[in-house]
Design a protein around this motif. Structure first.
Motif, PDB file in Angstrom:
ATOM      1  N   HIS A 188      31.299 -42.901  20.906  1.00 45.13           N
ATOM      2  CA  HIS A 188      32.138 -41.971  21.663  1.00 45.13           C
ATOM      3  C   HIS A 188      31.603 -41.779  23.083  1.00 45.13           C
ATOM      4  CE1 HIS A 188      34.051 -40.869  17.893  1.00 45.13           C
ATOM      5  NE2 HIS A 188      32.853 -40.672  17.366  1.00 45.13           N
ATOM      6  N   LYS A 189      32.540 -41.538  24.015  1.00 43.58           N
ATOM      7  CA  LYS A 189      32.136 -41.184  25.372  1.00 43.58           C
ATOM      8  C   LYS A 189      31.780 -39.689  25.366  1.00 43.58           C
ATOM      9  CE  LYS A 189      33.720 -41.617  30.063  1.00 43.58           C
ATOM     10  NZ  LYS A 189      34.864 -41.342  30.894  1.00 43.58           N
ATOM     11  N   VAL A 190      30.708 -39.329  26.118  1.00 48.33           N
ATOM     12  CA  VAL A 190      30.224 -37.945  26.097  1.00 48.33           C
ATOM     13  C   VAL A 190      29.982 -37.426  27.511  1.00 48.33           C
ATOM     14  CG1 VAL A 190      28.362 -36.415  25.287  1.00 48.33           C
ATOM     15  CG2 VAL A 190      28.945 -38.433  23.950  1.00 48.33           C
ATOM     16  N   ILE A 191      30.343 -36.159  27.755  1.00 48.61           N
ATOM     17  CA  ILE A 191      29.859 -35.477  28.959  1.00 48.61           C
ATOM     18  C   ILE A 191      29.175 -34.170  28.521  1.00 48.61           C
ATOM     19  CG2 ILE A 191      31.625 -36.397  30.540  1.00 48.61           C
ATOM     20  CD1 ILE A 191      32.619 -33.273  30.454  1.00 48.61           C
ATOM     21  N   CYS A 192      28.274 -33.683  29.388  1.00 50.19           N
ATOM     22  CA  CYS A 192      27.585 -32.422  29.095  1.00 50.19           C
ATOM     23  C   CYS A 192      27.955 -31.395  30.153  1.00 50.19           C
ATOM     24  CB  CYS A 192      26.070 -32.624  29.110  1.00 50.19           C
ATOM     25  SG  CYS A 192      25.509 -33.759  27.830  1.00 50.19           S
ATOM     26  N   THR A 193      28.084 -30.145  29.727  1.00 50.58           N
ATOM     27  CA  THR A 193      28.365 -29.062  30.675  1.00 50.58           C
ATOM     28  C   THR A 193      27.309 -27.980  30.495  1.00 50.58           C
ATOM     29  OG1 THR A 193      29.740 -27.881  29.070  1.00 50.58           O
ATOM     30  CG2 THR A 193      30.861 -29.432  30.537  1.00 50.58           C
ATOM     31  N   ILE A 220      19.254 -35.227  22.214  1.00 51.61           N
ATOM     32  CA  ILE A 220      19.327 -35.886  20.901  1.00 51.61           C
ATOM     33  C   ILE A 220      20.789 -36.057  20.477  1.00 51.61           C
ATOM     34  CG2 ILE A 220      18.836 -35.571  18.424  1.00 51.61           C
ATOM     35  CD1 ILE A 220      16.272 -34.046  19.276  1.00 51.61           C
ATOM     36  N   ILE A 221      21.555 -34.974  20.603  1.00 54.67           N
ATOM     37  CA  ILE A 221      22.953 -34.991  20.155  1.00 54.67           C
ATOM     38  C   ILE A 221      23.762 -36.005  20.965  1.00 54.67           C
ATOM     39  CG2 ILE A 221      25.049 -33.567  20.083  1.00 54.67           C
ATOM     40  CD1 ILE A 221      23.091 -31.174  19.507  1.00 54.67           C
ATOM     41  N   LYS A 222      23.523 -36.011  22.268  1.00 52.74           N
ATOM     42  CA  LYS A 222      24.266 -36.937  23.145  1.00 52.74           C
ATOM     43  C   LYS A 222      24.011 -38.387  22.717  1.00 52.74           C
ATOM     44  CE  LYS A 222      25.081 -37.847  28.054  1.00 52.74           C
ATOM     45  NZ  LYS A 222      24.571 -39.173  28.387  1.00 52.74           N
ATOM     46  N   SER A 223      22.750 -38.711  22.469  1.00 50.50           N
ATOM     47  CA  SER A 223      22.461 -40.111  22.132  1.00 50.50           C
ATOM     48  C   SER A 223      23.052 -40.492  20.775  1.00 50.50           C
ATOM     49  CB  SER A 223      20.965 -40.417  22.218  1.00 50.50           C
ATOM     50  OG  SER A 223      20.295 -39.753  21.198  1.00 50.50           O
ATOM     51  N   LYS A 224      23.076 -39.560  19.834  1.00 54.83           N
ATOM     52  CA  LYS A 224      23.668 -39.852  18.511  1.00 54.83           C
ATOM     53  C   LYS A 224      25.182 -40.059  18.616  1.00 54.83           C
ATOM     54  CE  LYS A 224      20.043 -39.655  16.012  1.00 54.83           C
ATOM     55  NZ  LYS A 224      19.524 -40.928  15.519  1.00 54.83           N
ATOM     56  N   ILE A 225      25.832 -39.230  19.414  1.00 50.86           N
ATOM     57  CA  ILE A 225      27.298 -39.346  19.526  1.00 50.86           C
ATOM     58  C   ILE A 225      27.665 -40.644  20.262  1.00 50.86           C
ATOM     59  CG2 ILE A 225      29.381 -38.268  20.464  1.00 50.86           C
ATOM     60  CD1 ILE A 225      27.992 -35.549  20.111  1.00 50.86           C
ATOM     61  N   ILE A 237      23.966 -33.236  13.381  1.00 52.97           N
ATOM     62  CA  ILE A 237      24.964 -34.021  14.121  1.00 52.97           C
ATOM     63  C   ILE A 237      25.404 -35.239  13.293  1.00 52.97           C
ATOM     64  CG2 ILE A 237      23.367 -35.418  15.568  1.00 52.97           C
ATOM     65  CD1 ILE A 237      26.671 -33.784  16.659  1.00 52.97           C
ATOM     66  N   LYS A 238      24.478 -35.768  12.492  1.00 50.22           N
ATOM     67  CA  LYS A 238      24.823 -36.874  11.590  1.00 50.22           C
ATOM     68  C   LYS A 238      25.880 -36.401  10.584  1.00 50.22           C
ATOM     69  CE  LYS A 238      22.424 -39.878   8.484  1.00 50.22           C
ATOM     70  NZ  LYS A 238      21.275 -39.882   7.608  1.00 50.22           N
ATOM     71  N   ASP A 239      25.670 -35.214  10.004  1.00 55.02           N
ATOM     72  CA  ASP A 239      26.639 -34.650   9.046  1.00 55.02           C
ATOM     73  C   ASP A 239      27.999 -34.453   9.723  1.00 55.02           C
ATOM     74  OD1 ASP A 239      24.600 -34.512   7.214  1.00 55.02           O
ATOM     75  OD2 ASP A 239      24.300 -32.341   7.375  1.00 55.02           O
ATOM     76  N   TYR A 240      27.966 -33.958  10.959  1.00 50.45           N
ATOM     77  CA  TYR A 240      29.233 -33.688  11.638  1.00 50.45           C
ATOM     78  C   TYR A 240      29.975 -34.997  11.962  1.00 50.45           C
ATOM     79  CZ  TYR A 240      32.790 -31.929  14.694  1.00 50.45           C
ATOM     80  OH  TYR A 240      34.025 -31.647  15.234  1.00 50.45           O
ATOM     81  N   LEU A 241      29.229 -35.999  12.402  1.00 47.18           N
ATOM     82  CA  LEU A 241      29.865 -37.301  12.705  1.00 47.18           C
ATOM     83  C   LEU A 241      30.488 -37.899  11.440  1.00 47.18           C
ATOM     84  CD1 LEU A 241      27.202 -38.691  15.181  1.00 47.18           C
ATOM     85  CD2 LEU A 241      29.644 -38.470  15.692  1.00 47.18           C
ATOM     86  N   GLN A 242      29.798 -37.744  10.329  1.00 50.29           N
ATOM     87  CA  GLN A 242      30.317 -38.241   9.046  1.00 50.29           C
ATOM     88  C   GLN A 242      31.610 -37.506   8.676  1.00 50.29           C
ATOM     89  OE1 GLN A 242      27.339 -37.893   5.959  1.00 50.29           O
ATOM     90  NE2 GLN A 242      26.634 -39.974   6.434  1.00 50.29           N
ATOM     91  N   TYR A 243      31.596 -36.196   8.867  1.00 50.23           N
ATOM     92  CA  TYR A 243      32.770 -35.369   8.557  1.00 50.23           C
ATOM     93  C   TYR A 243      33.959 -35.808   9.430  1.00 50.23           C
ATOM     94  CZ  TYR A 243      35.825 -31.355   9.188  1.00 50.23           C
ATOM     95  OH  TYR A 243      36.928 -30.559   9.324  1.00 50.23           O
ATOM     96  N   TRP A 273      33.979 -36.644  24.273  1.00 49.18           N
ATOM     97  CA  TRP A 273      33.337 -35.512  23.590  1.00 49.18           C
ATOM     98  C   TRP A 273      32.583 -34.686  24.639  1.00 49.18           C
ATOM     99  CZ3 TRP A 273      31.457 -35.708  17.926  1.00 49.18           C
ATOM    100  CH2 TRP A 273      32.365 -36.429  17.150  1.00 49.18           C
ATOM    101  N   VAL A 274      32.584 -33.372  24.445  1.00 51.49           N
ATOM    102  CA  VAL A 274      31.923 -32.476  25.405  1.00 51.49           C
ATOM    103  C   VAL A 274      30.818 -31.702  24.680  1.00 51.49           C
ATOM    104  CG1 VAL A 274      32.221 -30.539  27.000  1.00 51.49           C
ATOM    105  CG2 VAL A 274      34.058 -32.244  26.756  1.00 51.49           C
ATOM    106  N   ILE A 275      29.602 -31.798  25.228  1.00 52.27           N
ATOM    107  CA  ILE A 275      28.483 -31.013  24.688  1.00 52.27           C
ATOM    108  C   ILE A 275      28.184 -29.904  25.696  1.00 52.27           C
ATOM    109  CG2 ILE A 275      26.110 -31.018  23.821  1.00 52.27           C
ATOM    110  CD1 ILE A 275      26.321 -34.058  23.547  1.00 52.27           C
ATOM    111  N   ALA A 276      28.284 -28.671  25.237  1.00 53.89           N
ATOM    112  CA  ALA A 276      28.133 -27.533  26.149  1.00 53.89           C
ATOM    113  C   ALA A 276      26.789 -26.846  25.965  1.00 53.89           C
ATOM    114  CB  ALA A 276      29.250 -26.525  25.883  1.00 53.89           C
TER     115      ALA A 276
END
Ligand code: T5A
Length: 213
Positions: free
Chosen positions: A32-37, A22-27, A201-207, A92-95
């Motif tokens: 933004h470019k995203v990778i996951c670890t 969910i977070i990856k698709s929102k970002i 994640i919406k709140d964080y993207l807004q921030y 952006w990195v999602i861990a």
């Protein structure tokens, strides 16, 4: 760093995998470019450590010290080879797990004193911390039941329930002390869990959008 580092934490069966999707698709939708670890893991050497940490070693007892050192060895490799270079390039990195896992599992679950862990954290992290942590909270019995439904349990997952209770208690304490951590209640029905993850994640993207303009 140009990119942002988001860590997803929680016990087994907490639903981290779905939250990450969910977070990856929102970002990505925000441009933004995203990778996951995942930890332990995420580089060839760290993946070898992961296999080492998760397998049962038959008659050889895995000491809490060896387990702790392996977690930090894997993390050092991942931060230097993957996380930091990507953040510096603006990705952006999602861990799926990061340092809070060691503090909760090894510090809380295995009861390794904080003064033993701090030097390792300092050498490995050098002050590096996630920009946002989402802790997916689940009661251990429920999480382990979900994990069991997914397949065979590994060396850590077969621990006594009291180990996971101590781990959860430490997670909750760490989140209380960390203003960049949010707790998601995953004992709710799935649609409500997904709604809370999306909102966080919406709140964080807004921030982020606000502070960068
Ligand atoms: N470890 C790791 C340490 O001890 N120290 C450390 O420093 C680090 C980094 C890693 C192990 O290593 C330990 C912790 C772990 O024991 P792992 O395989 O990566 O091993 O373990 P997990 O990360 O725990 O993997 P899981 O797959 O078990 O957890 P998830 O990703 O949170 O669970 P998920 O999303 O796959 O969900 C499991 C099942 O539950 C269902 C899902 O559909 C799925 O089938 N589910 C729900 N069902 C009903 N309601 C909900 N709200 C649900 N949410 C999920």
């Amino acid at each position: 760093m140009l990119g942002k580092f988001i860590a997803i934490e929680g016990l087994e069966g907490a639903g981290k995998s779905t939250a990450i999707d969910i977070i990856k698709s929102k970002i990505e939708a925000a441009g933004h470019k995203v990778i996951c670890t995942r930890e332990p893991g995420g580089t060839p050497m760290a993946e070898a450590i992961r296999a080492c940490v998760k397998q049962p070693w038959q008659d050889e007892k895995v000491t809490v010290e060896a387990e702790l050192l392996l977690m930090y060895a894997a993390r050092a490799q991942l931060i230097a080879n993957v996380i930091k270079p990507n953040l510096e390039a603006g990705t952006w990195v999602i861990a799926d797990r990061h340092d809070m896992s060691s503090q909760a599992y090894q510090g809380g679950g295995r009861q390794i004193p904080t003064d033993v862990m701090e030097p390792l954290r300092s050498i490995t992290l050098k002050g590096f911390t996630p920009d946002l942590t989402l802790y997916m909270d689940v009661e251990p019995s429920v999480g382990l039941q979900r994990a069991r439904g997914r397949g065979e349990l590994d060396r850590i997952e077969i621990e006594d329930i009291s180990f996971f209770e101590r781990t959860r208690a430490r997670y909750l304490q760490l989140c209380q002390d960390n203003p960049k951590a949010k707790i998601i209640d995953t004992m709710q029905d799935m649609p409500l869990v997904h709604r809370d993850v999306e909102q966080s994640i919406k709140d964080y993207l807004q921030y982020v959008a606000q502070v960068t303009c």
